[in-house]
Scaffold this active site. Sequence first.
Site: not given
Length: 371
Positions: A44, A335, A338
């Site tokens: 990610s 978040d 991240h």
Amino acid sequence: MANISFHNYIFGFCTSLLIITTLSHSESGLPSEEHVSLFIFGDSIFDAGNNNYINTSLRANYRPYGETYFKYPTGRFSDGRLISDFIAEYAKLPVIPPYLQPGNHNFTYGANFASAGAGALVETSQGLVIDLNSQLSYFERVCESLMKNLGDEEANILISRAVYLFSVGGNDYSYIFGTNSSILQTYSHREFVGTVLGNITSAIEQEIYKKGGRNFGFLSLDPLGCLPFSRAVVQGQNGTGCFKEITPYVKLHNKALPKLLRKLETKLKGFRYSLSDYNEFLRDRINHPSKHGFEEGKVACCGSGVYRGIFSCGGERGIKEYKLCSNASEYVFFDSAHTTERVNEEFARLFWSGTPNSTAPYNLKALFEWN
Ligand SMILES: *[C@@H]1O[C@H](CO)[C@@H](O)[C@H](O)[C@H]1NC(C)=O
Ligand SMILES: *[C@@H]1O[C@H](CO)[C@@H](O)[C@H](O)[C@H]1NC(C)=O
Ligand SMILES: *[C@@H]1O[C@H](CO)[C@@H](O)[C@H](O)[C@H]1NC(C)=O
Ligand SMILES: *[C@@H]1O[C@H](CO)[C@@H](O)[C@H](O)[C@H]1NC(C)=O
Ligand SMILES: *[C@@H]1O[C@H](CO)[C@@H](O)[C@H](O)[C@H]1NC(C)=O
Ligand SMILES: *[C@@H]1O[C@H](CO)[C@@H](O)[C@H](O)[C@H]1NC(C)=O
Ligand SMILES: *[C@@H]1O[C@H](CO)[C@@H](O)[C@H](O)[C@H]1NC(C)=O
């Protein structure tokens, strides 16, 4: 830009083994201001939206993801651009599209294969991600399509000059704590890290190098135990601080990775790499946010619960309620796991042009300008 000449080099390539003698860049028919392509693999940290096109819950294609820069959710796990987006920009490339994004891509500038949740091992989040092996088989398809579109000679030059970026491993270690803790009992730290690094080595050596890739970029693993998500887990168990159990894996991985890369450099002719210390960079910002102009280092901008460590940003993952800060640029984390665009940009700059105390033995700029 200087001509490139391969003198009696033997390369293994996408489809065949070729011997190229004194093929100069100007003779190859590529324009002299030709770009250097960028191929992106991993998780990610780099996923620009591939997971939007597979059946998975590991997605960020809803608001407020993307709000700061794109003004719409692209699938990136951030308020804006990722490290890999900034690298493409510094290399004067257009935005590198997710491989699975529909459209007429010819991939001459590169491709992004990264998938949120993916690790180096196929078992990691199996069925929910594009695992590393599948990412590599997509790369093989891109190679074939480049051969078809550009001809073997030009495609081989593109592949050998390109830079291959990797962010991989973090999910393998998170996964064994989250989902399959039987691994924790079965394998020692050293054995498990060895398996992860063994798979990363095969990806480099047996897949990309064999196809002609020479220039590689890696980040050290981020401090997995100190993400807002991990702190929330600890607090849920009535503890405080970072999730310490995962740290030995991170430390071992980050100690072994530079050794492994030095070994590959000795073993593989023409292999070059840049390794940038993402772990140190992030720890410094988490622990001393104000030193770097941030308001908050530990609590996420978006999420719920302690540290906003519950992964509910956007309200689409089962939990509807979540909190959102008013200015993501004041935060290190967007978040629960991240970083914000601001952090991504600052790190990309270090990766691109950092000095050997953070980015070694080369920075990405040197790799892009090699030929
Ligand atoms: C998507 O995955 C979910 C959960 O794994 C499954 O129930 C569903 O059938 C899948 N949908 C498709 C279209 O494959
Ligand atoms: C590939 O795409 C680029 C950008 O759209 C374009 O300039 C180039 O001509 C295309 N090349 C081929 C071989 O289709
Ligand atoms: C957990 O890991 C063990 C050991 O590798 C494996 O046998 C088992 O199938 C895994 N279970 C799940 C649910 O992934
Ligand atoms: C790669 O990972 C698998 C587990 O997915 C493991 O069995 C294998 O030994 C690893 N390969 C290397 C070269 O370490
Ligand atoms: C945490 O503390 C609360 C209140 O003291 C208690 O009810 C709960 O069971 C504890 N949880 C754990 C995981 O120890
Ligand atoms: C958001 O925070 C950044 C960093 O502190 C600051 O430079 C910027 O002006 C702020 N933006 C707004 C709209 O307040
Ligand atoms: C690395 O070196 C640069 C310039 O040589 C210096 O400005 C920077 O502070 C150093 N960074 C660290 C983390 O020591």
